[in-house]
Design a protein around this motif. Structure first.
Motif, short mmCIF file in Angstrom:
data_model
loop_
_atom_site.label_atom_id
_atom_site.label_comp_id
_atom_site.label_asym_id
_atom_site.label_seq_id
_atom_site.Cartn_x
_atom_site.Cartn_y
_atom_site.Cartn_z
N TYR A 431 0.88 -1.16 0.00
CA TYR A 431 0.00 0.00 0.00
C TYR A 431 0.92 1.22 0.00
O TYR A 431 2.16 1.07 -0.05
CB TYR A 431 -0.96 0.01 1.20
N PRO A 482 -6.09 -0.99 0.79
CA PRO A 482 -7.35 -1.73 0.77
C PRO A 482 -7.79 -2.09 2.19
O PRO A 482 -7.00 -2.04 3.14
CB PRO A 482 -7.00 -3.00 -0.02
N VAL A 487 -5.98 -7.97 -2.44
CA VAL A 487 -6.89 -7.42 -3.44
C VAL A 487 -6.15 -7.37 -4.78
O VAL A 487 -5.03 -6.86 -4.87
CB VAL A 487 -7.37 -6.02 -3.03
N GLU A 491 -8.88 -4.91 -9.07
CA GLU A 491 -9.84 -4.32 -8.15
C GLU A 491 -9.33 -3.05 -7.47
O GLU A 491 -10.12 -2.29 -6.89
CB GLU A 491 -10.20 -5.33 -7.07
N THR A 492 -8.03 -2.82 -7.46
CA THR A 492 -7.46 -1.68 -6.77
C THR A 492 -6.32 -1.11 -7.58
O THR A 492 -5.66 -1.85 -8.33
CB THR A 492 -6.96 -2.07 -5.37
#
Length: 532
Positions: A431, A482, A487, A491-492
């Motif tokens: 992330y 997320p 994920v 989707e991200t």
């Protein structure tokens, strides 16, 4: 990263680059993204001439030097030509190594005596070792050398975590599309902050997503199981080069390559004996030696020989008067993963020799900014199983313990030597975030404030944000992550960071970016300060 991988269950292209990219893609046509499975033989190979279908890449570019890499499809002599123009008028020729099975037909040629702060056009030609008149089609690339004076400024990107958690090259979403987003920004270089492959992450042909959609992977034999043999590690490093986005990026943007755990096996440390039933080779040191060799064959890295059996990963890449990049190796010299509560820990995560080297080189650096390229974050708690710690912070917000002791020693050294302009960049946790560390919030107070920026993944599963450890007083100023584990990139967004150092003011602007062009967070740092 501690998450278990899945098993088999806005800038345009700069003028003058177009022909470079056409040349690179022409040589790579046989590896076009829609082809699922092993690459077909390139057309030029049918004529019996050496082919370079995997493209070219440059690495560890400095003011007047750089490294150029290529892979042949057969024994060949590597020849590099450089020029200030795309026409290759008045080209300079460099005779590179003989490429053969000992290095998986890869090779790197060092280029020295280059002009500072200039666009360098290069082309790689592969010649038949028995008849140098028989050559393959030249493959083109370009890079900029670092400026000798600060007025030109420096701009680079960083990220990591490529083809992880079962998410490989998916033709349905444009493959490894983050590389195209990065290429369009035309940076001076790219810092790959580790987990450049997932040798422990096999790929299945398809994965069903929570919403019922189906993810499709390009698959290869080497990506069908965990890597154990040298051939399997080599195949893992080759896999991203199947993607047209990666090859196009490599032809335009030089890389500073760093490794972490997934180049070998998840959360590894020297001396570890695996209990993972997927592995027939249980000795991690044996696996690491094979992975290290494959890494040295597939990345142009200045400190590693072609065999990867000697040399070191940690190094300084000097990028002119504005920037030194200190590439750390938090994997090869660490102690065993544990709960991390030791009151005395001299090995830590860097090892004694690397820590001494880092102190020495930081003291010698005259660059305005000193980027500490860390393959793991400092204040984020990254677990290894139920009780052990994989990174540095162990969740106890009190005085430094375990690996934190070594980091405390380094931070104290930076403060007392009044070393200015230190910024920490990392990836690993899948992330993006920005942490500010300040002694006023910390249990350990003998250090100057500093920033740590996290970005990634480039092509892997996204994960929720990790907990913070208060020992060094981190404040999470920004985070984008997320809410559930693993994920998919369908989707991200994927994440990378951008650093822009102004040649006039010396200001460093850090931007955290998402694929698609969005800037999520911006921080401007002032030069010449011990802490900020």
């Amino acid at each position: 990263m501690s998450q278990t991988p899945l098993s088999s269950s806005s800038c345009g292209q700069p003028p003058g680059r177009r022909s470079v990219l056409r040349g690179s893609l022409a040589a790579s046509a046989a590896l076009a993204l829609p082809t699922v499975g092993a690459a077909a033989a390139p057309a030029q190979a049918l004529s019996g001439r050496p082919g370079a279908a995997w493209g070219v890449q440059a690495g560890d570019v400095s003011t007047n030097s750089g490294l150029v890499w290529v892979r042949s499809d057969r024994p060949a002599r590597m020849i590099v030509e450089t020029s200030a123009t795309e026409s290759f008028r008045n080209a300079r020729r460099w005779h590179g190594p003989l490429l053969g099975p000992g290095t998986d037909f890869t090779g790197t040629t060092p280029l020295r005596g280059l002009p500072a702060g200039e666009q360098i056009h290069y082309r790689v030609t592969l010649a038949d070792p028995d008849d140098h008149r028989r050559t393959g089609e030249p493959v083109l690339g370009t890079f900029r050398t670092a400026p000798a004076r600060r007025r030109s400024g420096v701009r680079f990107l960083w990220s990591g975590d490529v083809v992880g958690q079962g998410w490989g090259i998916n033709p349905d979403i444009g493959g490894l599309y983050a590389y195209e987003d990065m290429r369009r920004l035309d940076p001076d270089f790219f810092l790959c902050s580790g987990d450049s492959i997932y040798a422990d992450g096999p790929l299945s042909p398809t994965v069903t997503l929570p919403d019922g959609r189906v993810w499709r992977n390009v698959t290869t034999e080497e990506k069908s199981k965990v890597a154990e043999t040298l051939a399997e590690y080599r195949g893992n490093f080759r896999y991203p080069l199947l993607d047209e986005n990666v090859r196009r990026f490599n032809a335009q943007v030089p890389t500073i390559a760093q490794w972490d755990d997934h180049e070998v096996v998840n959360n590894w440390y020297p001396g570890e004996i695996l209990t993972d039933a997927r592995y027939t080779v249980k000795d991690v040191d044996t696996l690491a030696a094979r992975a290290r060799r494959a890494f040295s064959e597939y990345y142009p890295v200045s400190t590693l020989p072609a065999t990867g059996e000697e040399g070191r990963m940690h190094r300084v890449v000097r990028h002119g008067p504005l920037l030194d990049v200190f590439v750390l190796d938090m994997r090869s010299h660490r102690n065993a993963n544990s709960p991390g509560r030791q009151a005395d820990d001299t090995t830590g995560i860097l090892g004694a020799e690397q820590l001494a080297w880092l102190k020495r080189e930081l003291s010698r650096s005259r660059a305005v900014w000193k980027v500490l390229a860390a393959d793991m974050p400092l204040g984020l708690v990254v677990p290894d199983g139920a009780t052990d710690i994989e990174a540095i912070a162990q969740g106890d917000p009190g005085a430094p313990l375990g690996r934190e002791l070594q980091i405390a020693e380094l931070l104290r050294f930076v403060k007392h030597r009044r070393i200015t302009g230190t910024v920490w960049l990392t990836a690993d946790v899948h992330y993006t975030s920005a942490q500010h560390y300040d002694p006023s919030r910390a249990a350990f107070k003998d250090f100057a404030p500093f920033w740590e920026f996290v970005s990634g993944p480039l092509a892997a599963g996204g994960f929720p944000a990790n907990a913070l450890d208060g020992t060094f007083g981190p404040d999470r100023v920004f985070v984008k992550a997320p809410t559930r584990a693993n994920v998919s990139p369908m989707e991200t967004p994927q994440y990378f960071g951008e650093v822009d150092i102004d040649g006039g003011s010396g200001e460093m602007t850090v931007r955290l970016r998402a694929t698609g062009g969005e800037v999520l967070f911006t921080k401007v740092l002032q030069p010449g300060r011990v802490g900020q």
